[in-house]
Design a protein around this motif. Sequence first.
Motif, PDB file in Angstrom:
ATOM      1  N   ASP A  40       0.828  -1.202   0.000  1.00  0.00           N
ATOM      2  CA  ASP A  40       0.000   0.000   0.000  1.00  0.00           C
ATOM      3  C   ASP A  40       0.862   1.251   0.000  1.00  0.00           C
ATOM      4  OD1 ASP A  40      -2.476  -1.278  -0.075  1.00  0.00           O
ATOM      5  OD2 ASP A  40      -2.586  -1.470   2.099  1.00  0.00           O
ATOM      6  N   CYS A  41       1.981   1.202   0.707  1.00  0.00           N
ATOM      7  CA  CYS A  41       2.885   2.349   0.720  1.00  0.00           C
ATOM      8  C   CYS A  41       3.428   2.625  -0.680  1.00  0.00           C
ATOM      9  CB  CYS A  41       4.035   2.096   1.695  1.00  0.00           C
ATOM     10  SG  CYS A  41       5.116   3.530   1.974  1.00  0.00           S
ATOM     11  N   VAL A  42       3.825   1.570  -1.368  1.00  0.00           N
ATOM     12  CA  VAL A  42       4.336   1.734  -2.736  1.00  0.00           C
ATOM     13  C   VAL A  42       3.239   2.309  -3.634  1.00  0.00           C
ATOM     14  CG1 VAL A  42       5.266   0.533  -4.746  1.00  0.00           C
ATOM     15  CG2 VAL A  42       6.004  -0.131  -2.451  1.00  0.00           C
ATOM     16  N   LYS A  43       2.036   1.827  -3.470  1.00  0.00           N
ATOM     17  CA  LYS A  43       0.910   2.316  -4.265  1.00  0.00           C
ATOM     18  C   LYS A  43       0.697   3.815  -4.053  1.00  0.00           C
ATOM     19  CE  LYS A  43      -4.142   1.825  -4.656  1.00  0.00           C
ATOM     20  NZ  LYS A  43      -4.215   1.688  -6.119  1.00  0.00           N
ATOM     21  N   PHE A  44       0.689   4.267  -2.796  1.00  0.00           N
ATOM     22  CA  PHE A  44       0.444   5.678  -2.505  1.00  0.00           C
ATOM     23  C   PHE A  44       1.578   6.554  -3.018  1.00  0.00           C
ATOM     24  CE2 PHE A  44      -2.009   3.961   1.374  1.00  0.00           C
ATOM     25  CZ  PHE A  44      -3.157   3.803   0.604  1.00  0.00           C
ATOM     26  N   GLN A  45       2.804   6.044  -2.960  1.00  0.00           N
ATOM     27  CA  GLN A  45       3.932   6.814  -3.476  1.00  0.00           C
ATOM     28  C   GLN A  45       3.779   7.048  -4.975  1.00  0.00           C
ATOM     29  OE1 GLN A  45       7.761   4.938  -3.050  1.00  0.00           O
ATOM     30  NE2 GLN A  45       8.872   6.811  -3.483  1.00  0.00           N
ATOM     31  N   LEU A  46       3.432   6.001  -5.709  1.00  0.00           N
ATOM     32  CA  LEU A  46       3.307   6.133  -7.155  1.00  0.00           C
ATOM     33  C   LEU A  46       2.083   6.947  -7.547  1.00  0.00           C
ATOM     34  CD1 LEU A  46       4.344   2.510  -8.194  1.00  0.00           C
ATOM     35  CD2 LEU A  46       5.702   4.606  -8.348  1.00  0.00           C
ATOM     36  N   GLU A  47       1.015   6.856  -6.765  1.00  0.00           N
ATOM     37  CA  GLU A  47      -0.195   7.616  -7.064  1.00  0.00           C
ATOM     38  C   GLU A  47      -0.010   9.107  -6.816  1.00  0.00           C
ATOM     39  OE1 GLU A  47      -3.862   4.486  -6.187  1.00  0.00           O
ATOM     40  OE2 GLU A  47      -3.450   6.099  -4.776  1.00  0.00           O
ATOM     41  N   THR A  48       0.654   9.449  -5.728  1.00  0.00           N
ATOM     42  CA  THR A  48       0.736  10.843  -5.306  1.00  0.00           C
ATOM     43  C   THR A  48       2.011  11.545  -5.745  1.00  0.00           C
ATOM     44  OG1 THR A  48       1.805  10.300  -3.186  1.00  0.00           O
ATOM     45  CG2 THR A  48      -0.616  10.273  -3.259  1.00  0.00           C
ATOM     46  N   GLY A  49       3.053  10.774  -6.052  1.00  0.00           N
ATOM     47  CA  GLY A  49       4.332  11.371  -6.378  1.00  0.00           C
ATOM     48  C   GLY A  49       5.112  11.819  -5.152  1.00  0.00           C
ATOM     49  N   VAL A  50       4.557  11.565  -3.966  1.00  0.00           N
ATOM     50  CA  VAL A  50       5.243  11.928  -2.722  1.00  0.00           C
ATOM     51  C   VAL A  50       6.296  10.870  -2.406  1.00  0.00           C
ATOM     52  CG1 VAL A  50       4.952  12.294  -0.236  1.00  0.00           C
ATOM     53  CG2 VAL A  50       3.224  13.145  -1.840  1.00  0.00           C
ATOM     54  N   ASP A  51       7.460  11.322  -2.001  1.00  0.00           N
ATOM     55  CA  ASP A  51       8.521  10.396  -1.624  1.00  0.00           C
ATOM     56  C   ASP A  51       8.143   9.716  -0.317  1.00  0.00           C
ATOM     57  OD1 ASP A  51      10.919   9.036  -1.459  1.00  0.00           O
ATOM     58  OD2 ASP A  51      11.992  10.746  -0.569  1.00  0.00           O
ATOM     59  N   LEU A  52       7.965   8.409  -0.338  1.00  0.00           N
ATOM     60  CA  LEU A  52       7.640   7.629   0.843  1.00  0.00           C
ATOM     61  C   LEU A  52       8.678   6.514   0.989  1.00  0.00           C
ATOM     62  CD1 LEU A  52       3.747   7.271   0.469  1.00  0.00           C
ATOM     63  CD2 LEU A  52       4.984   8.806   2.020  1.00  0.00           C
ATOM     64  N   ALA A  53       9.037   6.208   2.205  1.00  0.00           N
ATOM     65  CA  ALA A  53      10.049   5.190   2.466  1.00  0.00           C
ATOM     66  C   ALA A  53       9.418   3.978   3.132  1.00  0.00           C
ATOM     67  CB  ALA A  53      11.143   5.758   3.364  1.00  0.00           C
ATOM     68  N   VAL A  54       9.697   2.789   2.605  1.00  0.00           N
ATOM     69  CA  VAL A  54       9.241   1.535   3.203  1.00  0.00           C
ATOM     70  C   VAL A  54      10.375   0.929   4.009  1.00  0.00           C
ATOM     71  CG1 VAL A  54       8.393  -0.796   2.773  1.00  0.00           C
ATOM     72  CG2 VAL A  54       7.618   1.089   1.327  1.00  0.00           C
ATOM     73  N   THR A  55      10.124   0.634   5.270  1.00  0.00           N
ATOM     74  CA  THR A  55      11.091  -0.075   6.106  1.00  0.00           C
ATOM     75  C   THR A  55      10.367  -1.191   6.852  1.00  0.00           C
ATOM     76  OG1 THR A  55      10.753   1.552   7.887  1.00  0.00           O
ATOM     77  CG2 THR A  55      12.642   1.890   6.420  1.00  0.00           C
ATOM     78  N   PHE A  56      11.148  -2.142   7.357  1.00  0.00           N
ATOM     79  CA  PHE A  56      10.574  -3.277   8.075  1.00  0.00           C
ATOM     80  C   PHE A  56      11.229  -3.401   9.447  1.00  0.00           C
ATOM     81  CE2 PHE A  56      10.036  -4.282   3.580  1.00  0.00           C
ATOM     82  CZ  PHE A  56       8.688  -4.608   3.546  1.00  0.00           C
ATOM     83  N   PRO A  57      10.471  -3.808  10.457  1.00  0.00           N
ATOM     84  CA  PRO A  57      11.043  -3.935  11.805  1.00  0.00           C
ATOM     85  C   PRO A  57      12.021  -5.097  11.905  1.00  0.00           C
ATOM     86  CG  PRO A  57       8.779  -4.721  11.768  1.00  0.00           C
ATOM     87  CD  PRO A  57       9.035  -4.101  10.428  1.00  0.00           C
ATOM     88  N   GLU A  58      13.168  -4.803  12.472  1.00  0.00           N
ATOM     89  CA  GLU A  58      14.218  -5.816  12.564  1.00  0.00           C
ATOM     90  C   GLU A  58      13.855  -6.948  13.527  1.00  0.00           C
ATOM     91  OE1 GLU A  58      16.929  -3.367  15.832  1.00  0.00           O
ATOM     92  OE2 GLU A  58      17.433  -3.297  13.696  1.00  0.00           O
ATOM     93  N   GLU A  59      12.931  -6.687  14.480  1.00  0.00           N
ATOM     94  CA  GLU A  59      12.517  -7.753  15.394  1.00  0.00           C
ATOM     95  C   GLU A  59      11.634  -8.786  14.704  1.00  0.00           C
ATOM     96  OE1 GLU A  59      11.983  -3.847  17.795  1.00  0.00           O
ATOM     97  OE2 GLU A  59      11.730  -4.545  15.741  1.00  0.00           O
ATOM     98  N   GLY A  60      11.082  -8.401  13.563  1.00  0.00           N
ATOM     99  CA  GLY A  60      10.193  -9.287  12.822  1.00  0.00           C
ATOM    100  C   GLY A  60       8.862  -8.627  12.569  1.00  0.00           C
ATOM    101  N   THR A  61       8.192  -9.071  11.533  1.00  0.00           N
ATOM    102  CA  THR A  61       6.902  -8.506  11.172  1.00  0.00           C
ATOM    103  C   THR A  61       5.921  -9.620  10.848  1.00  0.00           C
ATOM    104  OG1 THR A  61       5.810  -6.813   9.805  1.00  0.00           O
ATOM    105  CG2 THR A  61       7.381  -8.266   8.690  1.00  0.00           C
ATOM    106  N   GLY A  62       4.714  -9.236  10.457  1.00  0.00           N
ATOM    107  CA  GLY A  62       3.694 -10.194  10.070  1.00  0.00           C
ATOM    108  C   GLY A  62       3.348 -10.062   8.603  1.00  0.00           C
TER     109      GLY A  62
END
Length: 374
Positions: free
Chosen positions: A257-279
């Motif tokens: 969803d983050c990638v989608k919003f970045q491409l739709e809006t042209g706003v620079d958005l950064a995707v990161t993941f938690p080092e402890e683990g995610t779902g």
Amino acid sequence: MRRNYFLIALLVIVGLILASCGSSDIATAPSADVPDEATAEPDEAAEEEPSAPEVSGPVTVLCGMQEDWCQVAVQAFEAETGIETSMVRMSSGEALARMQAEKGDPSFDVWYGGPSLGPGAAAEEGLIESYVPANSSFIPDSLKDPNGIWTGIYVGALGFCSNPEMLEELGAEAPTSWQGLLDPVYVGNIAVADQRTSGTAATAGGALVAIEGSEDGALDYLRNLDANIFQYTKSGSAPGRMAAAGEVAVSIIFSHDCVKFQLETGVDLAVTFPEEGTGYEIGQVSLIAGAKNPEAAKVFIEWALTAAAQELAAPVGSYQIPTNPNAQVPAEAVKLEEVVLAEGFSPEMVAELRSGDFPERFGAEVRGGEAAPE
């Protein structure tokens, strides 16, 4: 934290797609013991079931994906099959509440999209009818319910979606850990969905239970995080739109969803993941119990599992990883080798969490009795 078996299986699937569909920058994994469905060459699988034009509609779809994907999917299905199709988009929590209210006389025939924990919980209340689609033979065992409660159509990983411009104003970096989100630098600058309304939030809750070791531990963490929260939303993807609009610096959403919003809006958005683990979520399709048009619904389910149907996502900016190995993986999809999954996390665990008292405890203990967002 370990990279679990599910991740390895998906990487193998991606490798097969690369071999059959051309280049992509998603890496493949070393060989591993995986289900036969994941290791079979695509051309060895049975042919996809054709649509059944003799089945009449209409069919009404309860859709849990982004609105534009929902719309293009039902339009494509109707054009291909001639079955009159309509759609209503709802979050998974809203969808479950609607189905509970309509038990015995549902408005919808098929549930399409949103986390598999939704139909998992609904099935316990008799709201989902078991159906094993013929096209589920394409889908690895780890991505479908063995009893036909749901079948996976895509996979997505939960992460953090940050607005670098907002972060710079705060003097902060994009978070790379759950503990990092507790830093006072983020006070009033984080958005996340409410545990009582959103499957995305439930996935985050499940990851935290796995990391903290108990529901009590996860709720303790969420109480600490509450000091930094600007807003709890009803929908799981809404916080990402807030980050793109500059309303918050950080949102907790599914990475696609983050990638989608970045491409739709042209706003620079950064995707990161938690080092402890995610779902992660397995987006699903399932048959609603008591559907008024069950045969048309089954045709829709078979169609939803085809490669062509799953490839409709990327052109409208939805970059989940498709479950059909014959479907092209979008180049924009998350690189699975970058994701560490929380040890002990599973969609089944999240379903149990959501069907228990965790959402209500969140409302009482974290939100102080405030009503869920509407």
